[in-house]
Design an enzyme around this catalytic site. Structure first.
Site, PDB file in Angstrom:
ATOM      1  N   SER A 250     -11.258  -4.032  12.565  1.00 46.53           N
ATOM      2  CA  SER A 250     -10.571  -2.878  11.995  1.00 46.53           C
ATOM      3  C   SER A 250      -9.124  -2.803  12.482  1.00 46.53           C
ATOM      4  CB  SER A 250     -11.317  -1.592  12.369  1.00 46.53           C
ATOM      5  OG  SER A 250     -10.698  -0.460  11.810  1.00 46.53           O
ATOM      6  N   MET A 253      -7.072  -5.275  10.551  1.00 48.63           N
ATOM      7  CA  MET A 253      -6.848  -4.797   9.189  1.00 48.63           C
ATOM      8  C   MET A 253      -5.802  -3.680   9.165  1.00 48.63           C
ATOM      9  SD  MET A 253     -10.798  -4.838   7.853  1.00 48.63           S
ATOM     10  CE  MET A 253     -10.401  -4.105   6.274  1.00 48.63           C
ATOM     11  N   HIS A 254      -5.825  -2.773  10.148  1.00 46.87           N
ATOM     12  CA  HIS A 254      -4.827  -1.711  10.206  1.00 46.87           C
ATOM     13  C   HIS A 254      -3.431  -2.288  10.438  1.00 46.87           C
ATOM     14  CE1 HIS A 254      -8.133   1.169  10.410  1.00 46.87           C
ATOM     15  NE2 HIS A 254      -7.243   2.132  10.278  1.00 46.87           N
ATOM     16  N   GLU A 255      -3.335  -3.275  11.325  1.00 47.04           N
ATOM     17  CA  GLU A 255      -2.033  -3.878  11.596  1.00 47.04           C
ATOM     18  C   GLU A 255      -1.487  -4.591  10.357  1.00 47.04           C
ATOM     19  OE1 GLU A 255       1.409  -4.829  13.431  1.00 47.04           O
ATOM     20  OE2 GLU A 255      -0.175  -3.509  14.199  1.00 47.04           O
ATOM     21  N   VAL A 258      -0.147  -2.152   7.705  1.00 49.03           N
ATOM     22  CA  VAL A 258       1.190  -1.627   7.988  1.00 49.03           C
ATOM     23  C   VAL A 258       2.220  -2.756   8.030  1.00 49.03           C
ATOM     24  CG1 VAL A 258       2.594  -0.355   9.655  1.00 49.03           C
ATOM     25  CG2 VAL A 258       0.221   0.298   9.288  1.00 49.03           C
TER      26      VAL A 258
END
Length: 362
Positions: A250, A253-255, A258
């Site tokens: 996760s 995926m967040h990095e 953005v």
């Protein structure tokens, strides 16, 4: 489904009888556009026998329909059996459906509700305009005014700017959440007749950080469970390390979510996401020790909404300016932010500032 089913009635003994709050099955089965989808499922379940007893079982029907199992029925849709699903139409439906987990038979509705669809579209446009207004009017000036304290490592001024940014950033994030999870996904589901509309649950009441991550993004939570967590535990990996791997995936995926649009990978989103694990342990320990949900909820709001999001906004804005415009861009943005704050402060003294901006710059 409390909002869909209405307020449940109570019997003389005080027991809740939710079935009495539902409309008659005949009205729901007739495809009334105003009938809640949960009531449509309830009405359709009356004609479906239980696999073991042969008697109607609405609860079993709903679970089977949600999971797309063989016993579920898609409200008049013909059941798809492998390999008949291997066609472009089925693939396109899955690509546009508001879900990340594929299954042979998705829960489906019989017909669209045009008035509700128009209402959601209007709310989508209005919320989008509100989000854009908040970005330009509140977030950008405060992020610009935070650059100078950050570059000078003036922690007192930077903390003041961070706390000042927390309220508008929280309002902006909640508006974005409402736009995406409540409006856009429901509009997509309505247009595709997609039946499973549980995109989020009451994350604002989360007693721990673990509860929050289970409640706020149901499609991603289901995908993580079915694709990462359960396969790992079935192969003998402990629950702790399975959880660590889930949060690692996760965080990556967040990095990427953005970093790819901004064309830079700085790791702030990765660290913010991966460091949720110790906070989960802390809030779980407080919940067990104090026998209360309040402290975990307070830590969630402070760490994630009040401090975490404003910090990420400032750091990514600073790094984006530094990478694309250099120190000159940072100096120019800081000057613009200082000028906007000074101008707003002058308006406050003159008594001509709008109430919203007064709260931001005061």
């Amino acid at each position: 489904y409390r909002s869909a089913l209405g307020k449940p009635s109570r019997s003389a003994s005080g027991a809740v009888t939710p079935s009495e709050a539902l409309p008659p099955p005949a009205a729901a089965a007739a495809g009334d556009p105003q009938t809640p989808f949960a009531a449509v499922i309830h009405a359709s379940a009356a004609a479906i026998p239980n696999a073991n007893t042969g008697s109607p079982d609405p609860a079993t029907f709903f679970m089977n329909t949600t999971l797309g199992s063989k016993n579920g029925q898609n409200l008049g849709q013909k059941e798809v059996v492998y390999p008949n699903n291997l066609n472009p139409g089925d693939l396109l439906y899955f690509m546009f459906a508001p879900t990340l987990t594929y299954q042979l038979n998705f829960p489906r509705m019989k017909k669209r509700r045009p008035r509700l669809l128009v209402k959601w579209c209007g709310m989508l446009v209005a919320t989008g305009l509100l989000v854009g207004f908040m970005q330009v009017q509140f977030l950008l000036p405060l992020m610009q005014s935070s650059l100078a304290p950050l570059r000078e490592l003036d922690m007192l001024r930077f903390t003041e700017r961070l706390l000042r940014l927390s309220i508008p950033s929280l309002a902006h994030w909640v508006a974005m959440f409402f736009l995406v999870f409540h409006l856009f996904l429901n509009i997509t589901g309505e247009m595709l007749l997609f039946g499973d509309r549980v995109f989020y649950k009451e994350w604002w009441n989360a007693a721990t950080l673990a509860d929050y991550w289970k409640l706020w993004n149901i499609p991603v939570h289901k995908w993580m469970l079915r694709t990462v967590f359960f396969p790992l535990t079935r192969r003998g990996v402990s629950k702790f390390w399975s959880l660590m791997i889930v949060f690692f995936v996760s965080a990556v995926m967040h990095e990427l979510a953005v970093g790819v649009p901004l064309r830079m990978l700085k790791g702030w989103a990765f660290m913010g996401m991966f460091f949720q694990v110790p906070l989960i342990s802390l809030t779980e320990a407080l919940r067990k020790r104090l026998k209360s949900d309040s402290w975990g909820n307070i830590i969630f709001w402070l760490s994630f909404c009040v401090l975490g999001q404003p910090m990420c906004l400032i750091l990514y804005y600073h790094d984006w300016l530094l990478g694309n415009m250099g120190m000159q861009g940072i100096a120019q943005a800081a000057a613009e932010g200082a000028g906007a704050v000074a101008s707003a402060a002058a308006d406050v003294l003159a008594g001509s500032c709008a109430p919203g901006m007064t709260a931001v710059v005061s």
